[in-house]
Write an enzyme that holds these catalytic residues in place. Sequence first.
Site, mmCIF file in Angstrom:
data_model
loop_
_atom_site.group_PDB
_atom_site.id
_atom_site.type_symbol
_atom_site.label_atom_id
_atom_site.label_comp_id
_atom_site.label_asym_id
_atom_site.label_seq_id
_atom_site.Cartn_x
_atom_site.Cartn_y
_atom_site.Cartn_z
ATOM 1 N N LYS A 241 0.597 -1.202 -0.194
ATOM 2 C CA LYS A 241 0.399 -0.072 0.115
ATOM 3 C C LYS A 241 1.145 1.305 0.136
ATOM 4 O O LYS A 241 1.643 1.459 1.143
ATOM 5 C CB LYS A 241 -1.094 0.000 1.426
ATOM 6 C CG LYS A 241 -1.584 1.202 0.910
ATOM 7 C CD LYS A 241 -2.999 1.113 2.137
ATOM 8 C CE LYS A 241 -3.877 2.354 2.357
ATOM 9 N NZ LYS A 241 -3.398 3.566 2.129
ATOM 10 N N LYS A 412 -7.080 -2.751 3.556
ATOM 11 C CA LYS A 412 -5.581 -2.133 4.266
ATOM 12 C C LYS A 412 -5.131 -2.745 5.521
ATOM 13 O O LYS A 412 -6.426 -2.704 6.745
ATOM 14 C CB LYS A 412 -6.134 -1.074 3.851
ATOM 15 C CG LYS A 412 -6.774 0.119 4.325
ATOM 16 C CD LYS A 412 -7.120 1.621 4.271
ATOM 17 C CE LYS A 412 -8.254 2.073 4.953
ATOM 18 N NZ LYS A 412 -8.165 3.796 4.330
HETATM 19 P P1 AMP Z 1 -7.182 4.695 2.127
HETATM 20 O O1 AMP Z 1 -6.817 6.015 1.705
HETATM 21 O O2 AMP Z 1 -6.117 4.684 2.820
HETATM 22 O O3 AMP Z 1 -9.269 4.558 1.965
HETATM 23 O O4 AMP Z 1 -6.921 3.833 1.187
HETATM 24 C C1 AMP Z 1 -7.161 3.223 -0.521
HETATM 25 C C2 AMP Z 1 -5.571 4.086 -1.335
HETATM 26 O O5 AMP Z 1 -4.642 3.514 -1.006
HETATM 27 C C3 AMP Z 1 -6.319 4.226 -2.533
HETATM 28 O O6 AMP Z 1 -7.079 5.123 -3.199
HETATM 29 C C4 AMP Z 1 -5.292 4.001 -3.463
HETATM 30 O O7 AMP Z 1 -5.509 5.689 -3.464
HETATM 31 C C5 AMP Z 1 -4.264 3.431 -2.460
HETATM 32 N N1 AMP Z 1 -3.311 2.560 -2.839
HETATM 33 C C6 AMP Z 1 -2.213 2.735 -2.571
HETATM 34 N N2 AMP Z 1 -1.263 1.545 -2.907
HETATM 35 C C7 AMP Z 1 -2.554 0.718 -3.264
HETATM 36 C C8 AMP Z 1 -3.253 -0.697 -4.134
HETATM 37 N N3 AMP Z 1 -1.738 -1.109 -4.413
HETATM 38 N N4 AMP Z 1 -3.729 -0.795 -4.330
HETATM 39 C C9 AMP Z 1 -5.178 -0.311 -4.592
HETATM 40 N N5 AMP Z 1 -5.133 1.324 -3.589
HETATM 41 C C10 AMP Z 1 -3.530 1.051 -3.367
#
Ligand code: AMP
Length: 548
Positions: A241, A412
């Site tokens: 991530k 996540k």
């Molecule tokens: P959050 O913003 O904490 O809800 O996490 C989701 C965000 O993580 C997504 O909108 C992406 O911008 C980011 N992200 C980073 N790495 C990945 C990945 N491998 N797959 C999907 N999203 C990712």
Amino acid sequence: MQYIKLARLYEELEATAKKLEKRDILAVFYKQAPENDLAIVTMMSMGIVAADIDLGIASQMMIRVAAKTYGIPEKEIVQKLKETGDLGLAAEYFAKNRKQQAFFKKELSIDNVFENIRKLPELSGSGSQDKKISLIAELLSHAQPLEARYIVRTTLGDMRIGVAHGIVRDAIALAFNKEPKEVENSWNVTGDFGKVAEMAKNGKLKADIILGNPVRVMLADRSPDLKEALEEFEHAAIEFKLDGLRMQIHKDCEKIRLFSRRLDELTSQFPEIVKWCRECIKAKQCIVEGEVIAVDSKGNPLPFQHLSRRIQRKYDIERMTKEIPIQINLFDLIYLDGKSWMQKPLKERWQRLNEIIKQSKTFMFVNHIETKDCSKAEKFYTQALAAGEEGVIVKNLDAQYQPGKRVGYWLKVKPIMEPLDLVIIGGTWGEGKRANWLGSLLLAARNRDNFAATGMLGSGLTEEQMKDLTEKLRPLITEEHDREVKIKPRIVIEVAYEEIQRSPKYSSGFALRFPRLLRIREDEKKPEDADTIKTMEKLFKNQRGRKK
Ligand code: AMP
């Protein structure tokens, strides 16, 4: 259409708390709206001029605008704001009681209001504040009192009419005899209720992806623990991530367009990505997604702050591409050569993505493994943290791409940072109904015998906590300037957060990302027991395995 009609609609919506009534009121309005106005009317019925756009207007600026328009001192506006708890109502009051009525008052149309407000976020650089003020003042000077109320609220992004997306979706469905689900599906791929309403009206409601129209992105849920996340899915992929910017790339032969998670277009800010797409994507037409990160000269990831300078930058872009190099890590494919791939399982999307991309050092796949084995997954997670990444996302390999939703197919997993004990040294009075409470607090860590600011804690405080803290802090206020107060360092609170960031804004040189109050520690801890800047420094260096 005259703007006053929209203002009356807002007033009617504000007068009822019942969602079904709001839906019915909106449906009648959409049905009666002239075809040419329908798209704008639909967007503006939610109090916005474009999906997810941030107008960047603060109350302080609006106070200046109102003072200028109505020819009265700012103090009087502030006073009225305190009485009514709403700058919209304050503007309405002064519009009613204004001494000089504008000489050539013109009738405002929704287009006038739409156009002036739409220009606001595009202004940046020197002199932009004054330009913004005059765009809003121009509208207010012609506005009737009720119109003034809603022009102010639209500009501040605080409509108080209780119209959320679900109500608009149901109202479009009711107005034009469609199923809410059909409307929702169409919204997912256009991201624009204005277009959806038009399509519904002329019987052409579709949920087909249109290249160049950003699709609402799929989102992740949080899981407390890697093992738990793995157990959720029969077949799982785990990916790094990355802490960057979600990017949706639309390629239509030579034409490349880039969109953010909020569906804003970013093509001009990232010319190198456009170039890489032409070199590295073998398909003629596709939509792929990835995360953009800033990197140092060796290609190691840098924190998000570096990248945010690139996003905001509208000029000198070529220089910025050299100053802040980037990299994109792809993780999904949702459209290919005329067909949507959203319904296909992730396993197939990932395989096909791998076939159509020629990787380079800057245009690459995100680190991805497919396993249900806990020890392999843990090793991968440790690698992610050691590489300075935020954590991992565990994904269901059998799941389709679900636009705009957190449906639990992506989970996540991030480490939780140890909470800090910090001292409150300042605050800001809230606005509107919260004007009598301290809505955000300035926190500080110990620095020898003194305290150094480490950022604001605001969102996430419940009303109860705000009231409780305000009562405790009120006697400790030493200075007050407008809404800002200084507070004697006495009260210690325990704060959770996601990350410590470097920040020139605060005297400690650090700020907390997503701070939240865990508890007030007044009975347990004195300011002398608060955590120190040294501790923060240490946590900063070790977070995510980053050795600085
Ligand atoms: P959050 O913003 O904490 O809800 O996490 C989701 C965000 O993580 C997504 O909108 C992406 O911008 C980011 N992200 C980073 N790495 C990945 C990945 N491998 N797959 C999907 N999203 C990712």
